[in-house]
Design a protein around this motif. Sequence first.
Motif, PDB file in Angstrom:
ATOM      1  N   UNK A 116      45.839  43.999  32.160  1.00  0.00           N
ATOM      2  CA  UNK A 116      44.923  44.202  31.450  1.00  0.00           C
ATOM      3  C   UNK A 116      44.284  42.726  31.139  1.00  0.00           C
ATOM      4  N   UNK A 117      45.172  41.653  31.064  1.00  0.00           N
ATOM      5  CA  UNK A 117      44.758  40.278  30.896  1.00  0.00           C
ATOM      6  C   UNK A 117      43.979  40.070  32.153  1.00  0.00           C
ATOM      7  N   UNK A 118      44.616  40.259  33.203  1.00  0.00           N
ATOM      8  CA  UNK A 118      43.847  40.196  34.635  1.00  0.00           C
ATOM      9  C   UNK A 118      42.629  40.702  34.715  1.00  0.00           C
ATOM     10  N   UNK A 119      42.395  41.909  34.169  1.00  0.00           N
ATOM     11  CA  UNK A 119      41.137  42.507  34.118  1.00  0.00           C
ATOM     12  C   UNK A 119      40.285  41.660  33.294  1.00  0.00           C
ATOM     13  N   UNK A 120      40.554  41.334  32.214  1.00  0.00           N
ATOM     14  CA  UNK A 120      39.632  40.698  31.175  1.00  0.00           C
ATOM     15  C   UNK A 120      39.260  39.470  32.013  1.00  0.00           C
ATOM     16  N   UNK A 121      40.009  38.545  32.614  1.00  0.00           N
ATOM     17  CA  UNK A 121      39.583  37.373  33.286  1.00  0.00           C
ATOM     18  C   UNK A 121      38.417  37.892  34.405  1.00  0.00           C
ATOM     19  N   UNK A 122      38.751  38.813  35.321  1.00  0.00           N
ATOM     20  CA  UNK A 122      37.784  39.195  36.103  1.00  0.00           C
ATOM     21  C   UNK A 122      36.652  39.596  35.748  1.00  0.00           C
TER      22      UNK A 122
ATOM     23  N   UNK B 297      37.051  36.750  25.007  1.00  0.00           N
ATOM     24  CA  UNK B 297      38.148  37.723  25.838  1.00  0.00           C
ATOM     25  C   UNK B 297      38.767  36.911  26.832  1.00  0.00           C
ATOM     26  N   UNK B 298      38.052  36.252  27.812  1.00  0.00           N
ATOM     27  CA  UNK B 298      38.705  35.424  28.964  1.00  0.00           C
ATOM     28  C   UNK B 298      39.661  34.440  28.195  1.00  0.00           C
TER      29      UNK B 298
ATOM     30  N   UNK C  33      58.466  36.997  34.790  1.00  0.00           N
ATOM     31  CA  UNK C  33      57.063  37.446  34.406  1.00  0.00           C
ATOM     32  C   UNK C  33      56.191  36.391  35.302  1.00  0.00           C
ATOM     33  N   UNK C  34      56.575  35.386  35.705  1.00  0.00           N
ATOM     34  CA  UNK C  34      55.796  34.612  36.613  1.00  0.00           C
ATOM     35  C   UNK C  34      55.455  35.399  37.774  1.00  0.00           C
ATOM     36  N   UNK C  35      56.786  35.818  38.394  1.00  0.00           N
ATOM     37  CA  UNK C  35      56.362  36.571  39.690  1.00  0.00           C
ATOM     38  C   UNK C  35      55.583  37.688  39.368  1.00  0.00           C
ATOM     39  N   UNK C  36      55.849  38.514  38.239  1.00  0.00           N
ATOM     40  CA  UNK C  36      55.001  39.581  38.005  1.00  0.00           C
ATOM     41  C   UNK C  36      53.513  39.156  37.970  1.00  0.00           C
ATOM     42  N   UNK C  37      53.172  38.208  36.974  1.00  0.00           N
ATOM     43  CA  UNK C  37      51.670  37.733  36.926  1.00  0.00           C
ATOM     44  C   UNK C  37      51.296  37.247  38.566  1.00  0.00           C
ATOM     45  N   UNK C  38      51.995  36.581  39.176  1.00  0.00           N
ATOM     46  CA  UNK C  38      51.414  36.235  40.732  1.00  0.00           C
ATOM     47  C   UNK C  38      51.488  37.431  41.439  1.00  0.00           C
ATOM     48  N   UNK C  39      52.231  38.568  41.453  1.00  0.00           N
ATOM     49  CA  UNK C  39      52.022  39.592  42.202  1.00  0.00           C
ATOM     50  C   UNK C  39      50.893  40.589  42.020  1.00  0.00           C
ATOM     51  N   UNK C  40      50.458  40.303  40.727  1.00  0.00           N
ATOM     52  CA  UNK C  40      49.538  41.205  40.421  1.00  0.00           C
ATOM     53  C   UNK C  40      47.905  40.551  40.463  1.00  0.00           C
ATOM     54  N   UNK C  41      48.056  39.399  41.089  1.00  0.00           N
ATOM     55  CA  UNK C  41      46.872  38.413  41.469  1.00  0.00           C
ATOM     56  C   UNK C  41      46.367  37.691  40.465  1.00  0.00           C
ATOM     57  N   UNK C  42      47.464  37.238  39.563  1.00  0.00           N
ATOM     58  CA  UNK C  42      46.797  36.459  38.652  1.00  0.00           C
ATOM     59  C   UNK C  42      46.543  34.951  39.034  1.00  0.00           C
ATOM     60  N   UNK C  43      46.968  34.458  39.881  1.00  0.00           N
ATOM     61  CA  UNK C  43      46.512  33.158  40.561  1.00  0.00           C
ATOM     62  C   UNK C  43      45.077  33.151  41.010  1.00  0.00           C
TER      63      UNK C  43
ATOM     64  N   UNK D 193      42.316  31.125  39.301  1.00  0.00           N
ATOM     65  CA  UNK D 193      41.461  30.157  39.852  1.00  0.00           C
ATOM     66  C   UNK D 193      39.797  30.371  39.777  1.00  0.00           C
ATOM     67  N   UNK D 194      39.402  31.490  39.781  1.00  0.00           N
ATOM     68  CA  UNK D 194      38.033  31.844  39.364  1.00  0.00           C
ATOM     69  C   UNK D 194      37.579  31.406  38.276  1.00  0.00           C
ATOM     70  N   UNK D 195      38.674  31.620  37.109  1.00  0.00           N
ATOM     71  CA  UNK D 195      37.848  31.416  35.639  1.00  0.00           C
ATOM     72  C   UNK D 195      37.899  29.827  35.591  1.00  0.00           C
ATOM     73  N   UNK D 196      38.700  28.949  36.268  1.00  0.00           N
ATOM     74  CA  UNK D 196      38.731  27.548  36.000  1.00  0.00           C
ATOM     75  C   UNK D 196      37.574  27.074  36.808  1.00  0.00           C
ATOM     76  N   UNK D 197      36.901  27.806  37.606  1.00  0.00           N
ATOM     77  CA  UNK D 197      35.700  27.382  38.537  1.00  0.00           C
ATOM     78  C   UNK D 197      34.604  27.285  37.361  1.00  0.00           C
TER      79      UNK D 197
END
Length: 563
Positions: free
Chosen positions: A325-331, A338-339, A356-366, A370-374
């Motif tokens: 859900x949080x990754x979807x909000x970022x996207x 919200x972002x 949890x780090x591996x979980x977030x990374x596997x869900x495309x969190x990185x 990166x797109x948000x940091x742009x």
Amino acid sequence: MVEETEHDTSDGNVAAVPVEDWLSRARLLVPTALEKARSARGFAGRWKSIASKIERVPTCLSDLSTHPCFARHALCRELLQSVAATLSEAVELSDRCCGGDGGKLRMQSDLDALSGKLDLNLRDCGLLVKTGVLGEAGPPPASTPARPGEAEFSSSKLCELLARLQIGHAEAKHRALDGLLEAMREDGKSVMAVLCRSNVSALVHLLTASTPKVREKAATALCSLTESENCENLLVSEGVLPPLIRLLESGSLVAREKAVISLQRLSISADTARSIAGHGGILPLIEVCQVGDSTSQSAAAGALKNLSAVPEVRQSLADEGVVRVMINLLDCSVVSGSKAHAAECLQQLTSSNESLRRWVASEGGVRSLLAYIDGPSPQEAAVGALRNLVCSAPMDRLISLGLLPRLVHALKDGSPGAQQAAAAAICKITSSAEAKRTVGESGCTPLLVKMLEAKSNGAREAAAQAMASLMTHPHNAREAKKEEKGVANLVRLLDPTPQNTAKKYAVACLLVLSSSKRCKKMMVSHGGIGYLKKLAELDVPGARKLLERLQRGRLRSLLFARR
């Protein structure tokens, strides 16, 4: 549920009848109503219960009439009229029951309604006498002159409004709620000044009223109260969390919005955040993030971010699907708030839990971070979350996703916290010679040198540590030597005070630079020898070695000068 029945007040102007007359009327009706209840035919169990409640009425009337403020309160007059109307209804129903008028089902319903009215009368009388409501609601003495420009909502009027939330039938409470909301809009501070525990409890109780509009208005009033830090403990202790969470699940749009804003504010406290999770609030908040309007979505994301700050709640959040859900909000979210909340939630989820780090990374969190940091001005939470994740993905993968340009962007244009997080991320990814070379070629060295001048000790330490890691590669050492302020900034970080935690990294950087005669001269000219003598006494790693190099070079300079 709050299920209360309205009494008939159509028999004249209540205010025109003295309160003593209503007291006499109620007392006269008690023996008749009690006799009728005991002699009524049919529905023996219901009539027995009604009779037992009527038996308690005289004591309540006595307690009420002996109160010092009895004669001058509209609340007393209204309550006595309600009691009289209820007793009259008991007499009427008894006659109908004995005469066989009406159907059986209708009579059962009428008797249940009568029993409910008696319960309400007895409860309201107890509230007036025992809880201080009667005293709170009292108007000022008649001799007190009104001051020029006095606020429309006086203290006495506010107290009466608040008292009316606790007594009477549902419609009367609804009207009192309207008045309270108006008072809050016009003079919220005055409302807060007279608010007490019983008033808050009454508002919380109205969150479960049978009427959606009442629930909405109660949620609106309580939402205003959550703006005050002083009310948080009171609200939570009076049980506000479960009904607020239920409103998220089944309330109207307005009620849901007010409920989620309240939960966001209350969840700032770690103890309250734990309670929200314990009452099953995680999943409803996640659902609001997915289907709510922009305001509710942002508030729900903020509440989940607050919950993620509590370590023992993080796994429960992940189990309910908060990562996706949080990754979807970022996207996808168009709301900047919200972002920002999503990024901070991911940062806290990944702060100390490798799974949890591996979980977030596997869900495309990185990729999402990166797109948000742009964006124009990278913020600490997003770069901090990225810092937590860089060791959970292969370096070549990070490079292909564009990690390095984003880190440079954060160092150049980010908030101070983002700059510090970016420097810390550089430390994490520069474990190999190839990684050091690649990062150094991205152009971050000049930015790290500038960051050595930051006001924050933590930022200076992160920059010095990143430089110390990078400069073990020859290419990066050469780049650092070209920086005009590099040596001067690093020498300043040799300050031996305990508050300066960057000194060991500054020593490491200067050791590398000391291979250059020009750099050694600059270190000496900026007072490096004096600092290093103190650091050598403190056994700071590398300080003694660097001191010897500078002193040896200085001695040679003196000898050549004499010749």
